[in-house]
Write a protein that holds these residues in place. Structure first.
Motif, PDB file in Angstrom:
ATOM      1  N   GLY A  70     -20.362 -35.834 -17.887  1.00  8.03           N
ATOM      2  CA  GLY A  70     -21.601 -36.535 -18.207  1.00  8.03           C
ATOM      3  C   GLY A  70     -21.379 -37.698 -19.160  1.00  8.03           C
ATOM      4  O   GLY A  70     -22.150 -38.655 -19.162  1.00  8.03           O
ATOM      5  N   PHE A  71     -20.323 -37.634 -19.960  1.00 12.03           N
ATOM      6  CA  PHE A  71     -19.992 -38.719 -20.883  1.00 12.03           C
ATOM      7  C   PHE A  71     -19.187 -39.821 -20.200  1.00 12.03           C
ATOM      8  O   PHE A  71     -19.091 -40.930 -20.695  1.00 12.03           O
ATOM      9  CB  PHE A  71     -19.171 -38.209 -22.077  1.00 12.03           C
ATOM     10  CG  PHE A  71     -19.869 -37.190 -22.919  1.00 12.03           C
ATOM     11  CD1 PHE A  71     -21.172 -37.379 -23.362  1.00 12.03           C
ATOM     12  CD2 PHE A  71     -19.224 -36.018 -23.286  1.00 12.03           C
ATOM     13  CE1 PHE A  71     -21.806 -36.440 -24.145  1.00 12.03           C
ATOM     14  CE2 PHE A  71     -19.844 -35.072 -24.078  1.00 12.03           C
ATOM     15  CZ  PHE A  71     -21.143 -35.279 -24.505  1.00 12.03           C
ATOM     16  N   ALA A 103      -9.248 -34.464 -24.967  1.00 18.43           N
ATOM     17  CA  ALA A 103      -9.839 -33.148 -25.198  1.00 18.43           C
ATOM     18  C   ALA A 103      -9.843 -32.351 -23.898  1.00 18.43           C
ATOM     19  O   ALA A 103     -10.461 -32.753 -22.919  1.00 18.43           O
ATOM     20  CB  ALA A 103     -11.254 -33.307 -25.741  1.00 18.43           C
ATOM     21  N   PHE A 104      -9.128 -31.244 -23.922  1.00 20.12           N
ATOM     22  CA  PHE A 104      -9.056 -30.342 -22.775  1.00 20.12           C
ATOM     23  C   PHE A 104     -10.068 -29.216 -23.009  1.00 20.12           C
ATOM     24  O   PHE A 104      -9.793 -28.274 -23.757  1.00 20.12           O
ATOM     25  CB  PHE A 104      -7.650 -29.730 -22.663  1.00 20.12           C
ATOM     26  CG  PHE A 104      -6.559 -30.724 -22.380  1.00 20.12           C
ATOM     27  CD1 PHE A 104      -6.042 -30.854 -21.105  1.00 20.12           C
ATOM     28  CD2 PHE A 104      -6.034 -31.519 -23.398  1.00 20.12           C
ATOM     29  CE1 PHE A 104      -5.014 -31.754 -20.841  1.00 20.12           C
ATOM     30  CE2 PHE A 104      -5.012 -32.419 -23.148  1.00 20.12           C
ATOM     31  CZ  PHE A 104      -4.504 -32.545 -21.862  1.00 20.12           C
ATOM     32  N   TRP A 105     -11.251 -29.364 -22.442  1.00 19.08           N
ATOM     33  CA  TRP A 105     -12.263 -28.308 -22.505  1.00 19.08           C
ATOM     34  C   TRP A 105     -13.114 -28.382 -21.252  1.00 19.08           C
ATOM     35  O   TRP A 105     -13.178 -29.414 -20.597  1.00 19.08           O
ATOM     36  CB  TRP A 105     -13.110 -28.392 -23.780  1.00 19.08           C
ATOM     37  CG  TRP A 105     -13.896 -29.659 -23.978  1.00 19.08           C
ATOM     38  CD1 TRP A 105     -13.458 -30.825 -24.536  1.00 19.08           C
ATOM     39  CD2 TRP A 105     -15.276 -29.882 -23.641  1.00 19.08           C
ATOM     40  NE1 TRP A 105     -14.474 -31.757 -24.554  1.00 19.08           N
ATOM     41  CE2 TRP A 105     -15.606 -31.204 -24.017  1.00 19.08           C
ATOM     42  CE3 TRP A 105     -16.269 -29.095 -23.051  1.00 19.08           C
ATOM     43  CZ2 TRP A 105     -16.862 -31.757 -23.823  1.00 19.08           C
ATOM     44  CZ3 TRP A 105     -17.535 -29.644 -22.867  1.00 19.08           C
ATOM     45  CH2 TRP A 105     -17.813 -30.965 -23.259  1.00 19.08           C
ATOM     46  N   GLU A 106     -13.739 -27.249 -20.910  1.00 20.81           N
ATOM     47  CA  GLU A 106     -14.493 -27.143 -19.672  1.00 20.81           C
ATOM     48  C   GLU A 106     -15.993 -27.144 -19.967  1.00 20.81           C
ATOM     49  O   GLU A 106     -16.487 -26.301 -20.719  1.00 20.81           O
ATOM     50  CB  GLU A 106     -14.096 -25.879 -18.934  1.00 20.81           C
ATOM     51  CG  GLU A 106     -12.624 -25.864 -18.549  1.00 20.81           C
ATOM     52  CD  GLU A 106     -12.175 -24.545 -17.957  1.00 20.81           C
ATOM     53  OE1 GLU A 106     -13.032 -23.772 -17.477  1.00 20.81           O
ATOM     54  OE2 GLU A 106     -10.958 -24.286 -17.990  1.00 20.81           O
ATOM     55  N   THR A 107     -16.699 -28.088 -19.355  1.00 20.82           N
ATOM     56  CA  THR A 107     -18.129 -28.242 -19.595  1.00 20.82           C
ATOM     57  C   THR A 107     -18.893 -26.956 -19.296  1.00 20.82           C
ATOM     58  O   THR A 107     -19.691 -26.494 -20.133  1.00 20.82           O
ATOM     59  CB  THR A 107     -18.698 -29.406 -18.760  1.00 20.82           C
ATOM     60  OG1 THR A 107     -17.981 -30.598 -19.090  1.00 20.82           O
ATOM     61  CG2 THR A 107     -20.172 -29.618 -19.044  1.00 20.82           C
ATOM     62  N   ASP A 108     -18.683 -26.359 -18.136  1.00 17.28           N
ATOM     63  CA  ASP A 108     -19.428 -25.148 -17.774  1.00 17.28           C
ATOM     64  C   ASP A 108     -19.150 -24.012 -18.751  1.00 17.28           C
ATOM     65  O   ASP A 108     -20.066 -23.273 -19.130  1.00 17.28           O
ATOM     66  CB  ASP A 108     -19.083 -24.695 -16.355  1.00 17.28           C
ATOM     67  CG  ASP A 108     -19.606 -25.650 -15.294  1.00 17.28           C
ATOM     68  OD1 ASP A 108     -20.482 -26.485 -15.617  1.00 17.28           O
ATOM     69  OD2 ASP A 108     -19.131 -25.568 -14.142  1.00 17.28           O
ATOM     70  N   ARG A 109     -17.916 -23.878 -19.146  1.00 16.92           N
ATOM     71  CA  ARG A 109     -17.547 -22.820 -20.104  1.00 16.92           C
ATOM     72  C   ARG A 109     -18.234 -23.060 -21.449  1.00 16.92           C
ATOM     73  O   ARG A 109     -18.758 -22.127 -22.062  1.00 16.92           O
ATOM     74  CB  ARG A 109     -16.028 -22.810 -20.252  1.00 16.92           C
ATOM     75  CG  ARG A 109     -15.489 -21.687 -21.047  1.00 16.92           C
ATOM     76  CD  ARG A 109     -13.972 -21.664 -20.889  1.00 16.92           C
ATOM     77  NE  ARG A 109     -13.369 -20.819 -21.896  1.00 16.92           N
ATOM     78  CZ  ARG A 109     -12.082 -20.582 -21.982  1.00 16.92           C
ATOM     79  NH1 ARG A 109     -11.257 -21.121 -21.103  1.00 16.92           N
ATOM     80  NH2 ARG A 109     -11.600 -19.812 -22.918  1.00 16.92           N
ATOM     81  N   ALA A 110     -18.233 -24.306 -21.901  1.00 13.04           N
ATOM     82  CA  ALA A 110     -18.899 -24.626 -23.166  1.00 13.04           C
ATOM     83  C   ALA A 110     -20.402 -24.368 -23.071  1.00 13.04           C
ATOM     84  O   ALA A 110     -20.997 -23.776 -23.983  1.00 13.04           O
ATOM     85  CB  ALA A 110     -18.620 -26.070 -23.562  1.00 13.04           C
ATOM     86  N   MET A 111     -21.010 -24.798 -21.975  1.00 12.94           N
ATOM     87  CA  MET A 111     -22.461 -24.601 -21.827  1.00 12.94           C
ATOM     88  C   MET A 111     -22.816 -23.120 -21.783  1.00 12.94           C
ATOM     89  O   MET A 111     -23.906 -22.725 -22.183  1.00 12.94           O
ATOM     90  CB  MET A 111     -22.967 -25.323 -20.575  1.00 12.94           C
ATOM     91  CG  MET A 111     -22.832 -26.845 -20.662  1.00 12.94           C
ATOM     92  SD  MET A 111     -23.513 -27.573 -22.167  1.00 12.94           S
ATOM     93  CE  MET A 111     -25.250 -27.376 -21.835  1.00 12.94           C
ATOM     94  N   GLY A 112     -21.886 -22.285 -21.345  1.00 12.34           N
ATOM     95  CA  GLY A 112     -22.106 -20.843 -21.329  1.00 12.34           C
ATOM     96  C   GLY A 112     -22.186 -20.232 -22.714  1.00 12.34           C
ATOM     97  O   GLY A 112     -22.631 -19.091 -22.859  1.00 12.34           O
ATOM     98  N   ASP A 120     -20.183 -24.180 -28.285  1.00  8.88           N
ATOM     99  CA  ASP A 120     -18.770 -24.147 -28.662  1.00  8.88           C
ATOM    100  C   ASP A 120     -17.920 -24.596 -27.492  1.00  8.88           C
ATOM    101  O   ASP A 120     -17.975 -23.996 -26.414  1.00  8.88           O
ATOM    102  CB  ASP A 120     -18.348 -22.730 -29.055  1.00  8.88           C
ATOM    103  CG  ASP A 120     -18.933 -22.272 -30.386  1.00  8.88           C
ATOM    104  OD1 ASP A 120     -19.367 -23.130 -31.178  1.00  8.88           O
ATOM    105  OD2 ASP A 120     -18.948 -21.049 -30.632  1.00  8.88           O
ATOM    106  N   ALA A 121     -17.136 -25.643 -27.704  1.00  4.15           N
ATOM    107  CA  ALA A 121     -16.184 -26.109 -26.696  1.00  4.15           C
ATOM    108  C   ALA A 121     -14.798 -25.667 -27.139  1.00  4.15           C
ATOM    109  O   ALA A 121     -14.211 -26.242 -28.057  1.00  4.15           O
ATOM    110  CB  ALA A 121     -16.247 -27.620 -26.551  1.00  4.15           C
ATOM    111  N   GLU A 122     -14.297 -24.633 -26.498  1.00  5.67           N
ATOM    112  CA  GLU A 122     -12.979 -24.110 -26.814  1.00  5.67           C
ATOM    113  C   GLU A 122     -11.940 -24.851 -25.986  1.00  5.67           C
ATOM    114  O   GLU A 122     -12.158 -25.116 -24.806  1.00  5.67           O
ATOM    115  CB  GLU A 122     -12.922 -22.613 -26.503  1.00  5.67           C
ATOM    116  CG  GLU A 122     -11.654 -21.959 -26.941  1.00  5.67           C
ATOM    117  CD  GLU A 122     -11.679 -20.453 -26.728  1.00  5.67           C
ATOM    118  OE1 GLU A 122     -10.780 -19.805 -27.266  1.00  5.67           O
ATOM    119  OE2 GLU A 122     -12.566 -19.938 -26.033  1.00  5.67           O
ATOM    120  N   GLY A 123     -10.818 -25.218 -26.625  1.00  3.85           N
ATOM    121  CA  GLY A 123      -9.816 -25.921 -25.858  1.00  3.85           C
ATOM    122  C   GLY A 123      -8.635 -26.385 -26.675  1.00  3.85           C
ATOM    123  O   GLY A 123      -8.334 -25.853 -27.738  1.00  3.85           O
ATOM    124  N   VAL A 124      -8.000 -27.421 -26.142  1.00  8.28           N
ATOM    125  CA  VAL A 124      -6.857 -28.064 -26.783  1.00  8.28           C
ATOM    126  C   VAL A 124      -7.226 -29.533 -26.956  1.00  8.28           C
ATOM    127  O   VAL A 124      -7.713 -30.179 -26.030  1.00  8.28           O
ATOM    128  CB  VAL A 124      -5.588 -27.928 -25.911  1.00  8.28           C
ATOM    129  CG1 VAL A 124      -4.411 -28.646 -26.558  1.00  8.28           C
ATOM    130  CG2 VAL A 124      -5.263 -26.454 -25.674  1.00  8.28           C
TER     131      VAL A 124
END
Length: 137
Positions: free
Chosen positions: A44-45, A122-131, A102-106
Motif C-alpha cells: 500500500g505504501f 524492511a522484511f515484514w508481511e502486511t497480512d501477518r502484521a495486520m493480524g 506489530d510488524a515482526e521481521g528483519v
C-alpha cells in the motif's frame, strides 16, 4: 549491541529520528540516492514495489507512512553487523487511530563509507502484521 559499527549507528539514528518525529533529521541520514523499501515489494505504501529513492521520495514516504501514526516503537531483539550493513531482528510497533499493529521481521540498513544510509529495507508481511491489530495499549 554496540553502536560503534557505522551501519548499526545509522540504524539507531534512524530509529531515534522516527521516535522524535523529526522528518528532516531522518531524511538527512540518507545518501542523496538512498532508498527505502518498507516493506520490500509491492504494498500500500509502494504499489509498484520499486522503493522510495532519493530525498524527495523518502520524504513522501515519511508523510504517507510515518507522519500519520501516533507513535512508532522499535522492539528489536538483536542486530547483526557485517561489512557495511546491519540487520535488526524483532518488531516495529505502530499506534495509529487507537489501534496497535506489530510488524515482526528483519530490518536492514546499508551505509556508504561516510555512514549515510544507502538502503533501508524492511522484511515484514502486511497480512501477518495486520493480524496483530488490537486496541492500542
Amino acid at each position: 549491541m554496540s553502536a560503534q559499527h557505522p551501519a548499526r549507528a545509522a540504524g539507531h539514528a534512524s530509529q531515534a529520528a522516527v521516535r522524535a518525529r523529526d522528518k528532516d533529521a531522518w531524511i538527512a541520514l540518507f545518501a542523496a540516492d538512498g532508498i527505502v523499501e518498507d516493506p520490500i515489494g509491492p504494498s500500500g505504501f509502494d504499489p509498484e514495489g520499486k522503493g522510495h529513492r532519493g530525498h524527495e521520495a523518502i520524504g513522501a514516504f515519511w508523510d504517507m507512512a510515518i507522519a500519520k501514526t501516533d507513535s512508532i516503537e522499535f522492539l528489536f531483539d538483536d542486530s547483526f553487523a557485517c561489512g557495511h550493513e546491519v540487520a535488526f531482528t524483532g518488531k516495529i510497533r505502530t499506534r495509529i487511530a487507537g489501534q496497535q499493529i506489530d510488524a515482526e521481521g528483519v530490518f536492514t540498513y546499508l551505509v556508504d563509507e561516510s555512514g549515510k544510509i544507502l538502503a533501508l529495507r524492511a522484511f515484514w508481511e502486511t497480512d501477518r502484521a495486520m493480524g496483530t491489530m488490537k486496541p492500542a495499549e
